[in-house]
Design a protein around this motif. Structure first.
Motif, PDB file in Angstrom:
ATOM      1  N   ALA A 116      28.789  70.569  55.636  1.00 14.17           N
ATOM      2  CA  ALA A 116      30.185  70.939  55.423  1.00 14.17           C
ATOM      3  C   ALA A 116      30.941  71.021  56.745  1.00 14.17           C
ATOM      4  O   ALA A 116      32.085  70.544  56.858  1.00 14.17           O
ATOM      5  N   ALA A 117      30.299  71.605  57.776  1.00 15.05           N
ATOM      6  CA  ALA A 117      30.932  71.724  59.089  1.00 15.05           C
ATOM      7  C   ALA A 117      31.153  70.344  59.710  1.00 15.05           C
ATOM      8  O   ALA A 117      32.218  70.072  60.284  1.00 15.05           O
ATOM      9  N   ARG A 118      30.161  69.469  59.593  1.00 11.23           N
ATOM     10  CA  ARG A 118      30.281  68.106  60.146  1.00 11.23           C
ATOM     11  C   ARG A 118      31.433  67.362  59.474  1.00 11.23           C
ATOM     12  O   ARG A 118      32.195  66.644  60.134  1.00 11.23           O
ATOM     13  N   LEU A 162      30.889  69.467  67.629  1.00  6.80           N
ATOM     14  CA  LEU A 162      29.898  69.597  66.544  1.00  6.80           C
ATOM     15  C   LEU A 162      28.669  70.381  66.996  1.00  6.80           C
ATOM     16  O   LEU A 162      28.115  71.188  66.234  1.00  6.80           O
ATOM     17  N   LYS A 163      28.249  70.172  68.242  1.00  6.62           N
ATOM     18  CA  LYS A 163      27.072  70.878  68.770  1.00  6.62           C
ATOM     19  C   LYS A 163      27.307  72.390  68.787  1.00  6.62           C
ATOM     20  O   LYS A 163      26.423  73.176  68.404  1.00  6.62           O
ATOM     21  N   ILE A 164      28.499  72.802  69.204  1.00  8.34           N
ATOM     22  CA  ILE A 164      28.832  74.231  69.240  1.00  8.34           C
ATOM     23  C   ILE A 164      28.859  74.798  67.825  1.00  8.34           C
ATOM     24  O   ILE A 164      28.332  75.887  67.559  1.00  8.34           O
ATOM     25  N   ALA A 165      29.476  74.060  66.902  1.00  5.43           N
ATOM     26  CA  ALA A 165      29.586  74.514  65.511  1.00  5.43           C
ATOM     27  C   ALA A 165      28.212  74.685  64.878  1.00  5.43           C
ATOM     28  O   ALA A 165      27.968  75.656  64.146  1.00  5.43           O
ATOM     29  N   LYS A 212      25.321  75.275  66.393  1.00  6.24           N
ATOM     30  CA  LYS A 212      24.636  76.428  66.990  1.00  6.24           C
ATOM     31  C   LYS A 212      25.180  77.732  66.416  1.00  6.24           C
ATOM     32  O   LYS A 212      24.424  78.634  66.062  1.00  6.24           O
ATOM     33  N   GLU A 213      26.510  77.810  66.321  1.00  2.00           N
ATOM     34  CA  GLU A 213      27.158  79.028  65.823  1.00  2.00           C
ATOM     35  C   GLU A 213      26.772  79.332  64.382  1.00  2.00           C
ATOM     36  O   GLU A 213      26.409  80.461  64.033  1.00  2.00           O
ATOM     37  N   LEU A 214      26.805  78.310  63.513  1.00  2.00           N
ATOM     38  CA  LEU A 214      26.496  78.560  62.101  1.00  2.00           C
ATOM     39  C   LEU A 214      25.012  78.862  61.894  1.00  2.00           C
ATOM     40  O   LEU A 214      24.652  79.679  61.044  1.00  2.00           O
ATOM     41  N   THR A 215      24.141  78.217  62.692  1.00  2.00           N
ATOM     42  CA  THR A 215      22.700  78.465  62.556  1.00  2.00           C
ATOM     43  C   THR A 215      22.363  79.911  62.895  1.00  2.00           C
ATOM     44  O   THR A 215      21.671  80.595  62.136  1.00  2.00           O
TER      45      THR A 215
END
Length: 406
Positions: free
Chosen positions: A55-57, A225-228, A230-233
């Protein structure tokens, strides 16, 4: 403190499933099955990370919400109409049930420290507290000044979450039994509804829509995308740890059954003693009101995207959707059902509806016309197929279990 700049939608997703439903369902799992269903939470956390990453991607790369992408990519008018009806049904039923659970959770908190209030209309007895909570949520949404209050409520929910983690350590649980519960799946006919409820309270279907819309507002470049991710994980894993801590805390007191907030509070007695009931009451009230605001808003975003509405958040059509969901939640919450059963039903409904939304998401993130080179990899597709298959199996089995009991 630069890490705070990267705190975004992932935290909201995590906060969304640490609500009355999670506290109730995880407590029931701990009381009725001890550590035996921890594997279901572990599965739910993995599924949540994988689906929310999709969803974030989608939100960052396409700069559109899931509902907008579905509407744009379905070319056949007949298929588009069928898809809109299917998604509407899932979101309206799921969010109305979820809203009932949110409001009931807040009422459960109030009635732990205040008397019950009800009045008679014909043959129906309505819970006045449900109507009051609904009116508060309606006022906050209509006036649009709920942000400061929401921060206070989220702070209380965070404090409740930390309390459960500390309590899980204080009760000195059986570590070998915890590992067995985490990695050796066991259940029976009696446990299948609790399993699907644990999935439904962690992987919340409307969060897939909400997350895709919110990340597009925060992050604009593919490099984000990399930051998103990491944050959601981190956010989802921490939320999952809280859920597991609730199960562990609830397993310790050996309660015969759970029917009230006072019963839920027994899991926190090792930390708060005689004040545990007050603490859980405030926590449930805060979590319930916070979720009562976000669930109707999420439904309104979905409907707006699916129908292609151009109006803003102040438009009459947008307000009509969230008001409708809120009213349905109040009605379901105020009827004479056991509060714990209403909350559990809401999570079961979400678990059953999850595959419907997950399949649409899976289809969209595999389209080159939407994501280009950022579409799903073979590994992501494999994980997605496994998750959807498991949720369909659990949903079908839970429906069969309910039909058998009729």
């Amino acid at each position: 403190m630069s890490w705070l700049k990267n705190v975004g939608p992932g935290v909201l997703v995590s906060a969304a499933f640490i609500g009355p439903g999670t506290v109730t369902v995880c407590t029931l799992a701990g009381v009725n099955f001890q550590y035996a269903l921890l594997w279901a939470l572990l599965l739910s956390i993995l599924a949540c990370v994988i689906l929310q990453e999709m969803a974030a991607r989608l939100g960052i790369i396409a700069q559109k919400g899931l509902s907008e992408c579905i509407r744009a990519e379905i070319k056949s008018p007949v298929v588009k109409l069928f898809s809109i009806i299917l998604i509407f049904s899932a979101i309206v039923v799921g969010n109305a049930a979820y809203e009932a659970g949110n409001i009931t959770g807040a009422v459960l908190g109030i009635t732990a420290i205040a008397p019950s209030l009800s009045f008679q209309i014909g043959q129906f007895t309505l819970n006045l507290w449900s109507i009051i909570i609904g009116a508060i949520a309606f006022s906050l949404l209509y006036l649009g000044n709920y942000k400061l209050l929401e921060k206070v409520f989220i702070g209380l929910v965070a404090l409740m979450s930390i309390s459960f983690i500390v309590t899980a350590l204080l009760v000195k649980p059986d570590i070998s039994a915890i590992f067995k519960g985490l990695f050796i799946p066991t259940t029976g006919t009696a446990g299948i509804l609790t399993v699907i409820a644990l999935v439904g309270t962690t992987v919340v279907p409307y969060n897939l829509f909400l997350h895709a819309s919110l990340v597009g507002e925060k992050w604009k470049e593919p490099g984000d995308l990399k930051i998103a991710r990491k944050e959601l994980t981190w956010a989802i894993v921490l939320g999952g740890i809280v859920s597991m801590a609730i199960v562990i805390s609830a397993a310790a007191p050996n309660l015969p059954e759970v029917t009230s907030a006072a019963d839920l509070a027994k899991g926190l007695e090792p930390l708060y003693g005689q004040y545990a009931t007050w603490f859980i009451a405030l926590g449930l009230l805060a979590a319930g009101i916070t979720s009562s605001i976000t669930a109707p808003l999420a439904a309104a975003y979905v409907v707006r995207g699916m129908l292609g509405w151009q109006g803003g958040l102040d438009s009459f059509k947008f307000k009509s959707v969230w008001a409708g969901i809120l009213i349905l939640g109040v009605i379901f919450s105020s009827l004479r059902f056991q509060p714990i059963e209403i909350i559990r039903f809401a999570q079961v409904a979400n678990g059953i509806l999850l595959p419907v939304i997950a399949i649409f998401l899976f289809w969209i993130v595999n389209k080159e016309s939407v994501l280009g080179k950022y579409r799903n990899t073979l590994w992501q597709n494999l994980m997605g197929v496994i998750i959807i298959t498991i949720t369909i199996f659990l949903g079908a089995k839970s429906i069969y279990t309910v039909l058998q009991s009729l």
